[in-house]
Design a protein around this motif. Structure first.
Motif, PDB file in Angstrom:
ATOM      1  N   ASP A  14      78.252  50.339  77.725  1.00 58.60           N
ATOM      2  CA  ASP A  14      79.029  50.963  78.069  1.00 58.60           C
ATOM      3  C   ASP A  14      78.686  51.532  77.147  1.00 58.60           C
ATOM      4  N   LYS A  15      79.206  52.171  76.551  1.00 57.22           N
ATOM      5  CA  LYS A  15      78.499  53.114  74.731  1.00 57.22           C
ATOM      6  C   LYS A  15      76.790  53.406  75.078  1.00 57.22           C
ATOM      7  N   SER A  16      76.181  52.727  75.449  1.00 59.48           N
ATOM      8  CA  SER A  16      75.228  52.703  75.909  1.00 59.48           C
ATOM      9  C   SER A  16      75.222  54.215  76.804  1.00 59.48           C
ATOM     10  N   VAL A  17      75.521  53.113  77.716  1.00 59.65           N
ATOM     11  CA  VAL A  17      74.890  54.024  78.989  1.00 59.65           C
ATOM     12  C   VAL A  17      75.621  55.744  78.739  1.00 59.65           C
ATOM     13  N   GLN A  18      76.972  55.483  78.447  1.00 61.75           N
ATOM     14  CA  GLN A  18      77.589  56.924  77.877  1.00 61.75           C
ATOM     15  C   GLN A  18      77.081  57.475  76.980  1.00 61.75           C
ATOM     16  N   SER A  19      75.961  57.059  76.531  1.00 62.48           N
ATOM     17  CA  SER A  19      75.081  58.018  75.214  1.00 62.48           C
ATOM     18  C   SER A  19      74.035  58.197  76.115  1.00 62.48           C
ATOM     19  N   ILE A  20      74.546  58.425  77.180  1.00 64.63           N
ATOM     20  CA  ILE A  20      72.968  58.708  78.258  1.00 64.63           C
ATOM     21  C   ILE A  20      72.708  60.328  78.302  1.00 64.63           C
ATOM     22  N   ASN A  21      72.102  60.819  78.529  1.00 62.75           N
ATOM     23  CA  ASN A  21      72.349  62.624  78.963  1.00 62.75           C
ATOM     24  C   ASN A  21      71.891  62.228  80.836  1.00 62.75           C
ATOM     25  N   LEU A  22      73.027  62.188  81.524  1.00 65.98           N
ATOM     26  CA  LEU A  22      72.932  62.056  82.854  1.00 65.98           C
ATOM     27  C   LEU A  22      72.491  63.492  83.409  1.00 65.98           C
TER      28      LEU A  22
ATOM     29  N   ASP B 234      84.643  58.448  79.016  1.00 64.27           N
ATOM     30  CA  ASP B 234      85.176  60.386  79.073  1.00 64.27           C
ATOM     31  C   ASP B 234      85.002  60.655  79.584  1.00 64.27           C
ATOM     32  N   SER B 235      85.829  61.747  79.959  1.00 66.20           N
ATOM     33  CA  SER B 235      86.022  62.490  81.021  1.00 66.20           C
ATOM     34  C   SER B 235      84.903  63.849  81.115  1.00 66.20           C
ATOM     35  N   SER B 236      84.610  63.992  80.140  1.00 61.32           N
ATOM     36  CA  SER B 236      82.724  64.993  80.134  1.00 61.32           C
ATOM     37  C   SER B 236      81.873  63.445  80.503  1.00 61.32           C
ATOM     38  N   PHE B 237      81.599  62.472  80.447  1.00 62.16           N
ATOM     39  CA  PHE B 237      80.506  62.076  80.473  1.00 62.16           C
ATOM     40  C   PHE B 237      80.506  61.554  82.416  1.00 62.16           C
ATOM     41  N   LEU B 238      82.268  61.032  82.526  1.00 64.95           N
ATOM     42  CA  LEU B 238      81.967  61.210  84.547  1.00 64.95           C
ATOM     43  C   LEU B 238      81.977  62.838  85.269  1.00 64.95           C
ATOM     44  N   ASP B 239      82.522  63.994  84.007  1.00 69.18           N
ATOM     45  CA  ASP B 239      81.524  65.512  84.720  1.00 69.18           C
ATOM     46  C   ASP B 239      80.130  65.021  84.962  1.00 69.18           C
ATOM     47  N   ASP B 240      79.306  64.927  83.581  1.00 63.90           N
ATOM     48  CA  ASP B 240      77.956  64.374  84.319  1.00 63.90           C
ATOM     49  C   ASP B 240      76.996  63.347  85.051  1.00 63.90           C
ATOM     50  N   ALA B 241      77.972  62.668  84.543  1.00 65.85           N
ATOM     51  CA  ALA B 241      77.941  61.887  86.198  1.00 65.85           C
ATOM     52  C   ALA B 241      77.311  62.053  87.435  1.00 65.85           C
ATOM     53  N   TYR B 242      79.409  63.188  88.007  1.00 65.93           N
ATOM     54  CA  TYR B 242      79.585  63.752  88.850  1.00 65.93           C
ATOM     55  C   TYR B 242      78.469  63.747  89.924  1.00 65.93           C
TER      56      TYR B 242
ATOM     57  N   CYS C 253      88.551  61.295  94.759  1.00 67.49           N
ATOM     58  CA  CYS C 253      89.982  60.695  95.388  1.00 67.49           C
ATOM     59  C   CYS C 253      90.494  59.981  93.894  1.00 67.49           C
ATOM     60  N   LYS C 254      90.180  60.071  92.155  1.00 74.64           N
ATOM     61  CA  LYS C 254      90.895  59.768  91.308  1.00 74.64           C
ATOM     62  C   LYS C 254      91.606  58.259  91.284  1.00 74.64           C
ATOM     63  N   ASP C 255      91.284  57.072  92.169  1.00 79.16           N
ATOM     64  CA  ASP C 255      91.423  56.216  92.584  1.00 79.16           C
ATOM     65  C   ASP C 255      90.551  55.344  92.326  1.00 79.16           C
ATOM     66  N   THR C 256      89.895  54.280  91.439  1.00 84.83           N
ATOM     67  CA  THR C 256      88.815  53.479  90.965  1.00 84.83           C
ATOM     68  C   THR C 256      88.713  52.738  92.198  1.00 84.83           C
ATOM     69  N   GLN C 257      90.202  52.102  92.684  1.00 90.31           N
ATOM     70  CA  GLN C 257      90.781  51.197  93.428  1.00 90.31           C
ATOM     71  C   GLN C 257      90.974  51.482  94.862  1.00 90.31           C
ATOM     72  N   ALA C 258      90.364  52.446  95.627  1.00 89.68           N
ATOM     73  CA  ALA C 258      91.451  52.842  96.717  1.00 89.68           C
ATOM     74  C   ALA C 258      90.153  52.349  97.745  1.00 89.68           C
ATOM     75  N   ILE C 259      89.400  52.346  97.104  1.00 90.48           N
ATOM     76  CA  ILE C 259      88.268  50.937  98.547  1.00 90.48           C
ATOM     77  C   ILE C 259      87.962  49.797  97.870  1.00 90.48           C
TER      78      ILE C 259
END
Length: 186
Positions: free
Chosen positions: A57-65, A102-110, A138-144
């Protein structure tokens, strides 16, 4: 779990924690992390090292997607998105019960997912880009109702040449990949 299987997983854990593997899906951390999540979800593995998953997880998050130009599933952004989606869909959180990313990483992933879809070069990559966008919207990772499946990233050959000398070794285009669907059904 057999002694051999336990020894193999221990060797994989050690290779991950040494820090010498790439982050990609085909040859590195995202593929190993996905494997652990898959095996746990399908109850082939009841526990694995939280240190290994946290390290991945840390290694993935360290990448600038946003800077990744390689959309390939096995060596680029596609496999990373696959791991992120699978990890977010798992009900497990980190040991300290915090968010996985963190939210900034998820924003970059988006943003990276939208860019991948616009380019539309790889169907597997686009599949996980759509999944991630839908989850974050949808802010819900379990929605589907979703579970990791080998067929989400693996399209194998359904025929092998009669003469064995023409068989390739390998999972993706070879004789090992030909047998994988048979093993899954067992």
């Amino acid at each position: 779990m057999s002694v051999y299987w336990g020894t193999l997983l221990e060797e994989i854990d050690n290779a991950v924690l040494v820090g010498c593997l790439p982050v990609n899906f085909g040859y590195g951390l995202c593929g190993i992390g996905w494997m652990y999540l898959y095996l746990e979800h399908h109850e082939f593995l009841y526990e694995y090292s939280d240190d290994v998953i946290r390290y991945i997880d840390k290694s993935v998050q360290s990448i600038n997607l946003c800077r990744l130009e390689n959309d390939d599933f096995y060596t680029g952004l596609g496999g990373i998105l696959c791991y992120i989606v699978t990890r977010l869909r798992q009900k497990r959180k980190t040991l300290d019960n915090g968010d996985i990313y963190d939210s900034s990483f998820l924003d970059d992933a988006y943003v990276a997912s939208k860019r991948v879809i616009e380019r539309g070069k790889n169907v597997y990559t686009c599949f996980f880009a759509f999944q991630l966008i839908d989850m974050l919207d949808c802010k819900d990772t379990q929605a589907i109702d979703w579970e990791p499946r080998i067929n989400d990233w693996f399209c194998n050959s359904y025929a092998l040449p009669n003469n064995r000398k023409y068989w390739k070794g390998g999972l993706l285009e070879g004789c090992w990949g030909y047998t994988l669907p048979c093993m899954i059904k067992v």
